[in-house]
Design a protein around this motif. Sequence first.
Motif, mmCIF file in Angstrom:
data_model
loop_
_atom_site.group_PDB
_atom_site.id
_atom_site.type_symbol
_atom_site.label_atom_id
_atom_site.label_comp_id
_atom_site.label_asym_id
_atom_site.label_seq_id
_atom_site.Cartn_x
_atom_site.Cartn_y
_atom_site.Cartn_z
ATOM 1 N N LYS A 266 70.617 33.198 77.076
ATOM 2 C CA LYS A 266 71.643 32.063 76.809
ATOM 3 C C LYS A 266 73.035 32.651 76.434
ATOM 4 C CE LYS A 266 68.420 29.265 77.476
ATOM 5 N NZ LYS A 266 67.858 28.894 78.843
ATOM 6 N N TRP A 267 74.050 31.571 76.786
ATOM 7 C CA TRP A 267 75.014 31.574 76.434
ATOM 8 C C TRP A 267 75.899 30.952 75.301
ATOM 9 C CZ3 TRP A 267 78.745 34.776 78.573
ATOM 10 C CH2 TRP A 267 79.731 34.751 78.410
ATOM 11 N N PHE A 268 74.604 30.138 74.202
ATOM 12 C CA PHE A 268 76.061 29.641 73.245
ATOM 13 C C PHE A 268 75.076 28.973 72.202
ATOM 14 C CE2 PHE A 268 80.657 28.772 72.592
ATOM 15 C CZ PHE A 268 80.405 28.337 70.949
ATOM 16 N N THR A 269 74.232 30.091 71.274
ATOM 17 C CA THR A 269 72.837 28.962 70.801
ATOM 18 C C THR A 269 73.714 29.557 69.200
ATOM 19 O OG1 THR A 269 71.213 29.524 72.192
ATOM 20 C CG2 THR A 269 70.658 30.040 70.521
ATOM 21 N N SER A 270 73.910 28.057 68.769
ATOM 22 C CA SER A 270 74.120 28.115 67.775
ATOM 23 C C SER A 270 73.210 28.732 66.255
ATOM 24 C CB SER A 270 74.884 27.025 66.844
ATOM 25 O OG SER A 270 76.206 27.360 68.116
ATOM 26 N N ALA A 271 73.574 29.352 64.799
ATOM 27 C CA ALA A 271 72.349 29.352 63.486
ATOM 28 C C ALA A 271 71.303 30.235 64.481
ATOM 29 C CB ALA A 271 72.175 27.972 63.742
ATOM 30 N N ASN B 125 80.106 29.163 61.292
ATOM 31 C CA ASN B 125 78.668 28.974 61.527
ATOM 32 C C ASN B 125 78.411 29.913 62.266
ATOM 33 O OD1 ASN B 125 76.310 28.377 63.005
ATOM 34 N ND2 ASN B 125 77.307 26.930 64.281
ATOM 35 N N ALA B 126 77.189 30.792 62.429
ATOM 36 C CA ALA B 126 77.069 32.016 63.808
ATOM 37 C C ALA B 126 76.440 31.358 64.652
ATOM 38 C CB ALA B 126 76.245 32.977 62.984
ATOM 39 N N SER B 127 77.576 31.452 66.306
ATOM 40 C CA SER B 127 76.787 31.021 67.016
ATOM 41 C C SER B 127 76.504 32.388 68.212
ATOM 42 C CB SER B 127 77.820 29.928 67.986
ATOM 43 O OG SER B 127 78.811 28.639 66.659
ATOM 44 N N SER B 128 75.399 32.376 69.167
ATOM 45 C CA SER B 128 75.670 33.708 69.411
ATOM 46 C C SER B 128 75.043 33.827 70.968
ATOM 47 C CB SER B 128 74.016 34.386 68.573
ATOM 48 O OG SER B 128 72.435 33.592 68.979
ATOM 49 N N GLU B 129 74.447 34.747 71.123
ATOM 50 C CA GLU B 129 74.101 34.862 72.742
ATOM 51 C C GLU B 129 73.153 35.734 72.389
ATOM 52 O OE1 GLU B 129 77.017 36.615 75.420
ATOM 53 O OE2 GLU B 129 78.682 35.442 74.700
ATOM 54 N N PRO B 130 71.599 35.254 72.873
ATOM 55 C CA PRO B 130 70.649 35.599 72.274
ATOM 56 C C PRO B 130 70.243 36.381 74.006
ATOM 57 C CG PRO B 130 70.289 33.325 71.821
ATOM 58 C CD PRO B 130 72.072 33.300 72.530
ATOM 59 N N GLU C 225 70.126 40.241 63.076
ATOM 60 C CA GLU C 225 69.584 39.258 61.841
ATOM 61 C C GLU C 225 71.195 39.543 61.228
ATOM 62 O OE1 GLU C 225 68.047 40.974 58.557
ATOM 63 O OE2 GLU C 225 65.945 41.012 59.412
ATOM 64 N N VAL C 226 71.448 38.311 60.832
ATOM 65 C CA VAL C 226 72.919 37.084 60.556
ATOM 66 C C VAL C 226 73.130 37.331 59.265
ATOM 67 C CG1 VAL C 226 74.498 36.338 61.539
ATOM 68 C CG2 VAL C 226 73.371 36.470 63.142
ATOM 69 N N GLU C 227 74.035 38.013 58.283
ATOM 70 C CA GLU C 227 73.984 38.218 57.509
ATOM 71 C C GLU C 227 75.674 37.272 57.050
ATOM 72 O OE1 GLU C 227 75.563 42.018 55.545
ATOM 73 O OE2 GLU C 227 73.660 42.010 56.071
ATOM 74 N N PHE C 228 74.952 36.517 55.743
ATOM 75 C CA PHE C 228 76.678 35.311 54.941
ATOM 76 C C PHE C 228 75.918 35.508 53.571
ATOM 77 C CE2 PHE C 228 73.771 33.469 58.757
ATOM 78 C CZ PHE C 228 74.630 32.577 59.366
ATOM 79 N N HIS C 229 77.788 34.830 53.380
ATOM 80 C CA HIS C 229 77.969 35.509 52.057
ATOM 81 C C HIS C 229 77.333 34.170 51.638
ATOM 82 C CE1 HIS C 229 80.923 34.960 49.058
ATOM 83 N NE2 HIS C 229 82.023 35.843 49.577
ATOM 84 N N PRO D 284 82.041 21.393 57.294
ATOM 85 C CA PRO D 284 80.833 21.041 58.436
ATOM 86 C C PRO D 284 79.963 22.479 59.159
ATOM 87 C CG PRO D 284 83.017 20.733 58.811
ATOM 88 C CD PRO D 284 83.230 21.104 58.154
ATOM 89 N N GLY D 285 80.948 23.600 59.167
ATOM 90 C CA GLY D 285 80.006 24.738 59.701
ATOM 91 C C GLY D 285 78.443 25.016 59.361
ATOM 92 N N HIS D 286 78.302 24.740 57.984
ATOM 93 C CA HIS D 286 76.729 24.988 57.568
ATOM 94 C C HIS D 286 75.805 24.024 57.949
ATOM 95 C CE1 HIS D 286 77.865 21.952 54.084
ATOM 96 N NE2 HIS D 286 76.427 21.686 54.005
ATOM 97 N N LEU D 287 76.857 22.864 58.968
ATOM 98 C CA LEU D 287 75.484 21.843 59.044
ATOM 99 C C LEU D 287 74.793 22.097 60.214
ATOM 100 C CD1 LEU D 287 78.078 18.935 57.225
ATOM 101 C CD2 LEU D 287 75.863 19.634 56.509
ATOM 102 N N CYS D 288 75.346 22.455 61.081
ATOM 103 C CA CYS D 288 75.175 23.163 62.206
ATOM 104 C C CYS D 288 73.482 23.108 62.678
ATOM 105 C CB CYS D 288 76.075 24.315 63.378
ATOM 106 S SG CYS D 288 75.077 24.596 64.813
ATOM 107 N N PRO D 289 73.184 24.196 61.607
ATOM 108 C CA PRO D 289 71.435 23.838 61.185
ATOM 109 C C PRO D 289 71.268 22.971 60.966
ATOM 110 C CG PRO D 289 72.620 25.904 59.925
ATOM 111 C CD PRO D 289 73.662 25.319 60.784
ATOM 112 N N VAL D 290 72.122 22.007 59.587
ATOM 113 C CA VAL D 290 71.205 21.588 59.524
ATOM 114 C C VAL D 290 70.923 20.292 60.282
ATOM 115 C CG1 VAL D 290 71.435 19.185 57.487
ATOM 116 C CG2 VAL D 290 72.240 22.323 57.007
ATOM 117 N N SER D 291 71.562 20.310 61.025
ATOM 118 C CA SER D 291 71.986 18.855 61.799
ATOM 119 C C SER D 291 70.805 19.380 62.988
ATOM 120 C CB SER D 291 73.042 19.107 62.691
ATOM 121 O OG SER D 291 72.999 17.658 63.837
ATOM 122 N N MET D 292 70.980 20.632 63.463
ATOM 123 C CA MET D 292 69.125 20.695 64.948
ATOM 124 C C MET D 292 68.151 20.819 64.179
ATOM 125 S SD MET D 292 71.376 23.900 67.188
ATOM 126 C CE MET D 292 71.255 24.509 65.066
#
Length: 552
Positions: A221-226, A273-278, A90-94, A137-145
């Motif tokens: 995967k190498w770069f999976t955001s949100a 925005n969290a970007s990850s390696e799943p 899980e990822v925790e956000f402010h 803009p950071g929070h809009l990555c999951p919104v855009s996808m």
Amino acid sequence: MSATAVPRSHPSAVTHEVTNQATPLTGYDAADDPVLLEGVSREGAGWHLDELHSMGRFVGSEEAQHWADQANRHEPELRTHDRYGHRIDEVEFHPAYHHLMDASVSAGLAGAAWADARSGAHVARAASFMLATMLEPGHLCPVSMTYAVVPALRRSPDLAKTYEPLLTGRVYDPGLRAPADKRGLLAGMGMTEKQGGTDVRANTTVATEQGDGTWRLRGHKWFTSAPMNDLFLVLAQAPAGLSCFLVPRVLADGSRNTFRIQRLKDKLGNRSNASSEPEFDDTVAWLVGAEGKGVRTIIDMVTMTRLDCVLGSAAGTRAALAQAAHHVRHRAVFGARLIDQPLMRNVIGDLALESEAATTLALRLAGAADRAQRGDESERAFLRLATAVGKYWVCKRQPAAVAEALECLGGNGYDEASGMPRLYREAPLNGIWEGSGNVNALDMLRALAREPASLEAFRAEVTAAAGADSRLDAAWRELQGDLVLTEDAPLRARRVIERAALVLQGSLLVRHAPAAVADAFCASRLAGDRGLAFGTLPPGTGFDALLERLPV
């Protein structure tokens, strides 16, 4: 001085009286912008203006700007295990991040446009998306996808029937739970791997069919955001070739699907925005589209996220311009306001020109996307080529424009408290995400080679302004020769796509902007009378007309 002497008070003892500083740019309507408002009405979403102004007041509010700052100062944190050792990933956000997400999803910036039957719904969403980008803009990555996943998911009607109603809603419902137990869903994508990056055909994640309608994935995967989103479209190798799969974070029975987050990326910007390696290991998935046609399936999603990159970069440029314009209107140097000094007028006017061209092109693309979704094949063809052209150029220009705007504030602009460093760190991002400059330049060549209708639609758009400006006409004649595919076309691709973008912007401004704005653009961008930096517009430029169209 003797021990009993009393020091005399003196006016110079007051050292912290603040003068000649701009006030914070808060408490204003970010939608009170002639370029934005004219474009929204022109592209068919005039019915959205009241809601757009409501969004503009939110973006300009002190509270929302505080949330934007807090969401970036308090970055997301990865929790791989609970206190007992169970894997939770899980990822925790402010809380500020969640406030921003709630505001944007409630405003319909995620999937809501796909459920809106009104003409211009995608333009309305694009305009509000631009305002939200100006805020953070950071929070809009999951919104855009989430917005972009819908057309790809429709290639599998059964999956779309299950998930689309929750993807197109206006409820932000965070937390990992079974999709059926949630009031709204967010989506993401997992395409790239460390050995291939853009070359997704080099992917090694493997999909194995189970015989019950599901597949199992294994890979990294190498770069999976949100990564906290509810479901993802993922590319993996199936027996028939690279294919697209739907991967939910939580299965229907409430159990966690295997989605091991190895780490979060430590990025230059986009810190909220969290970007990850799943990692996938026997991860349950469903095929989307035809087996072996994964790129063709997911490209529907990529097309829409590329559009958002253009919108985001146009908005990021406009956000920086707004800050610079506000500063120079309130700051005096050598006895005069900065905005009244000729050289600063040139700089701000040039930035305003760059911003207007970017905003006008971005909204034109949004209009084409809206009409293409409603069956307009000429607009679909135009979008195919113009999206690559716009993605390349608008995203490429953002870093230079933001840097120049930052410089207008002097040392204040280099201070984090001004917000300008955050805008500067964000500026290169859209040029990389959803295909770098080279990827889009080569995509332009593919469109020219494989889809001649896209060139014809582009030609029709440019020549709609034929005869209105001789400089534009000359630039178009030259460009037509460059668009012929020769053996050295890949080598020349960046130069050609740059010229194509400028010609397209010139045509739009000649038709839709005030005459002085179009004249300044053609003189400085098409006729070659321009220096390498902003602030080099030629004598005779209508600076008053340019400055009248500033966003604040």
